[in-house]
Design an enzyme around this catalytic site. Structure first.
Site, short mmCIF file in Angstrom:
data_model
loop_
_atom_site.label_atom_id
_atom_site.label_comp_id
_atom_site.label_asym_id
_atom_site.label_seq_id
_atom_site.Cartn_x
_atom_site.Cartn_y
_atom_site.Cartn_z
CB THR A 6 -0.93 0.04 1.24
OG1 THR A 6 -0.13 0.05 2.42
CG2 THR A 6 -1.84 -1.17 1.26
CB CYS A 8 0.38 1.48 10.34
SG CYS A 8 -0.50 1.45 8.77
CB CYS A 31 -2.65 0.38 12.45
SG CYS A 31 -3.70 0.98 11.10
NE ARG A 44 -0.72 7.32 0.60
CZ ARG A 44 -0.65 6.28 -0.22
NH1 ARG A 44 0.50 5.94 -0.77
NH2 ARG A 44 -1.73 5.57 -0.51
CB CYS A 74 -1.71 4.88 8.52
SG CYS A 74 -3.35 4.16 8.71
CB CYS A 105 -3.02 3.96 13.17
SG CYS A 105 -1.59 3.98 12.07
CG ASP A 159 13.86 15.67 48.85
OD1 ASP A 159 13.62 16.86 48.59
OD2 ASP A 159 13.00 14.88 49.30
#
Length: 457
Positions: free
Chosen positions: A28, A32, A36, A61, A63, A66, A423
């Site tokens: 694709t 992701c 996702c 690129r 998603c 998600c 402390d």
């Protein structure tokens, strides 16, 4: 990277791995988060990357379902190079939005050529391209989660013009800003509300109680499921961007819904990064907890998911630390409240924490404390007027010692490796519980050890 571990995390959609790696799908061209909700692709069709920028450099690129821009920050680079870590921190704070690579290199004490070589070796990209991609991912988040007009999204993301914003968006994400908003498939939230994720577990009640005990009325507000405050962010030429935020905890979604109000438009990315730091949303908490469990004294007492409650900036943390010296938490809170009420300006009906210049020019006689400590406040304010240098440099000032600088680093910079062994609260806990600890064994998570002991007081 261990592909078998990441394969199991991806198939289980394990939120503990969110942001630690990204899944690129060859069929694709999309990358992701491991959580996702889309149907899981076959293993032979995926490639794993340690960061979003690596996946983008390979041509993938983000998603749209998600939203990799919403993942907790990847820490794959941490611990490998302190110069790179400092550079990324400065870039995330907007150093390349308001300045150049040459100016960034000068602040790091190295040359631009070496800085570029470092980024290429570790992240496979240049400092400028890294900064630009972070701006674009943040713009994508604003487009999908808010109703801000595209022009305001461009400005909030640090772009000087809408034309340049559109060109960069199309070139890097292969979508136009307007088409992304149309394709998001859901109605954005009213106003400026963002969802900021974390990796579970998250000990919200412990963080909330700690902040609530030190809450300054008007400057901060807190309820069962939320925390908020007013803030100011420095801009060029001595200007300040003012606003407020409220973060509502959503444990069912492993994150916070954060509403932000700004009095005037300005770059929003560094402000959101600072909110993430203040709430410690990017911690790889499962790894930290596993490390601390190796300490025999903590094995049965550890609070899972305990975070570092931040303060807005190192200067405010330093002022709070000085006012908290040798007094109780409630007495320190009263002193800070007086300082804010008497010296800090107001944003509408709510106060803002005073700037270094405002404290340096104020008569602090109203503070019921030793005169030497009031003088220390003034000296620190004068030291920080032209910016807030590293807290380690504060020890050159009379009245400021190691505890103050370490506290400022731990809460104002979220330094993870600070041990506050001197402390009073830590010492009392160790004595009462009869604990024998080697704090060095907790490194690089000594700050979390400090807070674990504070939680036992």
């Amino acid at each position: 990277m261990d592909p078998d571990i990441y394969r199991q995390a991806r198939l289980a959609r394990d939120p503990r791995f969110d942001g630690r790696f990204f899944v690129a799908v060859k069929t694709t061209g999309i990358y992701c988060r491991p959580i996702c909700p889309a149907p899981a692709p076959k293993e032979e069709n995926v490639t794993y990357y340690a960061s979003a920028i690596e996946a983008a450099n390979r041509g993938y690129r983000p998603c749209l379902r998600c939203r990799p821009d919403s993942a907790p920050a990847s820490c794959a680079w941490k611990g490998t190079d302190t110069t790179l870590e400092r550079a990324l921190k400065l870039i995330d704070d907007g150093a390349l939005i308001q300045g150049s690579v040459e100016q960034l290199s000068e602040r790091l004490g190295i040359g631009p050529r070496y800085l570029n070589k470092l980024f290429q070796a570790k992240l496979g990209t240049s400092p400028k391209q890294y900064a630009l991609y972070q701006q674009l991912l943040f713009a994508k988040s604003l487009l999908q989660q808010t109703r801000l007009p595209v022009t305001e999204v461009a400005l909030a993301s640090g772009f000087g013009s809408v034309r340049r914003f559109n060109d960069c968006f199309v070139r890097s994400l292969q979508l136009t800003p307007s088409s992304l908003r149309r394709r998001s498939g859901e109605s954005p939230a009213t106003g400026l509300t963002l969802f900021l994720s974390y990796r579970p577990p998250y000990a919200w009640s412990s963080l909330r109680d700690f902040l609530s005990a030190r809450l300054i009325p008007g400057l901060e507000w807190c309820a069962d499921d939320r925390y908020g405050r007013t803030f100011r962010w420095p801009e060029p030429e001595g200007r300040w961007l003012t606003g407020r935020f409220t973060a509502r905890h959503r444990p069912d979604r492993c994150g916070f819904e954060v509403g932000i109000e700004l009095e005037q438009p300005g770059p929003l990315l560094p402000i959101v990064r600072n909110i993430r730091r203040l709430l410690d949303l990017d911690a790889d908490i499962a790894r930290i907890d596993d490390h601390l469990r190796q300490l025999p004294a903590l094995a049965d007492r550890l609070i899972p998911g305990l975070r570092l409650p931040g303060i807005w900036d190192p200067f405010e943390a330093g002022i709070r630390a000085i006012l908290g010296q040798q007094v109780s938490v409630s007495a320190a809170r009263n002193l800070v409240t007086q300082l804010v009420d008497q010296v800090g300006p107001r944003s509408g009906s709510t106060p803002l924490f005073p700037t270094p210049a405002e404290i340096a020019n104020a008569d602090l006689g109203f503070l019921r404390m030793p005169g030497r400590r009031r003088d220390t406040l003034t000296r620190l304010a004068e030291h920080c007027i032209d910016g807030t240098p590293d807290p380690d440099s504060w020890q050159a000032l009379d009245g400021i010692g190691p505890w103050t600088t370490r506290y400022a680093r731990m809460r104002g910079l979220s330094d993870t490796d600070i041990w506050l062994g001197t402390d009073l609260g830590v010492k009392r806990t160790l004595e009462r519980e009869g604990l024998a600890l080697d704090p060095e064994a907790a490194s690089p998570w000594q700050s979390y050890l400090t807070f674990q002991l504070w939680s036992l007081t």
